[in-house]
Design an enzyme around this catalytic site. Structure first.
Site, short mmCIF file in Angstrom:
data_model
loop_
_atom_site.label_atom_id
_atom_site.label_comp_id
_atom_site.label_asym_id
_atom_site.label_seq_id
_atom_site.Cartn_x
_atom_site.Cartn_y
_atom_site.Cartn_z
CG ASP A 180 -2.30 0.61 0.91
OD1 ASP A 180 -2.33 1.65 0.22
OD2 ASP A 180 -3.32 0.05 1.34
CE1 TYR A 207 -13.92 2.80 -8.49
CE2 TYR A 207 -16.21 2.39 -9.05
CZ TYR A 207 -15.10 2.11 -8.29
OH TYR A 207 -15.16 1.12 -7.34
#
Length: 262
Positions: free
Chosen positions: A48, A168
């Protein structure tokens, strides 16, 4: 009642003792998956961003977890994460960002740089981790007829993108398109690929919304009429890992939701 001999003989990917990588594992769906894998006896590398809570999460999960800060769009960063899991058998790809911009809005046309950024993180980032993880898996010896399993994350927006979701929805539709193709590409290497397309889940992204709006979102789901729980995503991810006949498939996880235009 004892299980039938047929069920007992079904080959499956063993999670106990396996090494896994979870991108976007510092929060939301990724964190829940990392927790579930570790609870089943896997060792997990969390990839991450450096700005995430990855180090804190890995510390909370104990010795079976490690945190590798990095960007999924960077070959070097992903390579560094994979170096921490040399016997990689499981990869779950949860890293991604949202977007809410109309094609033509009050400030003019959709900013092209923003569209590129969403595609770069969600689609190219997913493929970057997928290709490098698959290459690592391909060098392993098969176990019970397979070398590894990769689970990607799309969204129901891939099928019913709402107003303002052009970038998206396009990025998530791209992941759906990758699924069967990469599963066929990797079949000769004995690597499976599936994708989960979640509906409306209670993740940090929704945590910024007020309670009334969250309640209205929950009411739009036929059954169960509530937001999805990250642990339910993780439950499905682990089932995909263990079920060898799941390959090349995108599975909606949405409580029968079909998104309205807005």
């Amino acid at each position: 009642m004892l299980p039938s001999p047929t069920l007992m003989l079904v080959a499956r990917m063993q999670i106990q003792g396996a090494q896994a990588l979870v991108s976007g594992g510092a929060s939301g769906l990724g964190r829940a998956t990392a927790e579930a894998l570790i609870a089943r006896g896997a060792r997990v590398a969390i990839l991450d961003l450096p700005s995430s809570r990855g180090a804190e999460v890995a510390s909370a999960l104990g010795e079976a977890a490690c945190f590798v800060p990095g960007d999924v769009t960077s070959e070097a960063d992903v390579g560094r994460a994979l170096a921490s899991v040399p016997e990689l058998r499981i990869a779950v790809l949860c890293a991604g960002i949202g977007s809410g911009v109309r094609v033509v809005g009050r400030d003019g046309p959709f900013p092209l740089d923003h569209f590129r950024h969403v595609i770069n993180v969600n689609l190219i980032g997913t493929f970057n981790v997928l290709r490098l993880a698959a290459a690592r898996m391909a060098g392993l010896e098969p176990v019970d007829g397979e070398r590894g399993v990769i689970v990607a994350t799309a969204s129901v927006a891939a099928f019913e993108g709402q107003v303002g979701q052009a970038a998206y929805a396009a990025s998530k539709a791209g992941i759906v398109g990758l699924t069967i193709c990469t599963a066929r590409d990797l079949a000769s290497h004995l690597i499976r690929v599936c994708t989960i397309a979640p509906g409306i889940f209670d993740t940090p992204l929704l945590g910024t919304l007020d309670d009334r709006f969250r309640a209205s979102l929950a009411a739009s789901i036929p059954h169960p009429q509530r937001l999805g729980k990250p642990a339910e995503y993780a439950q499905l991810a682990l089932h995909i890992v263990e079920n060898q006949m799941l390959n090349g498939e995108t599975i909606r996880l949405d409580g029968a939701l079909r998104m309205a235009p807005r």
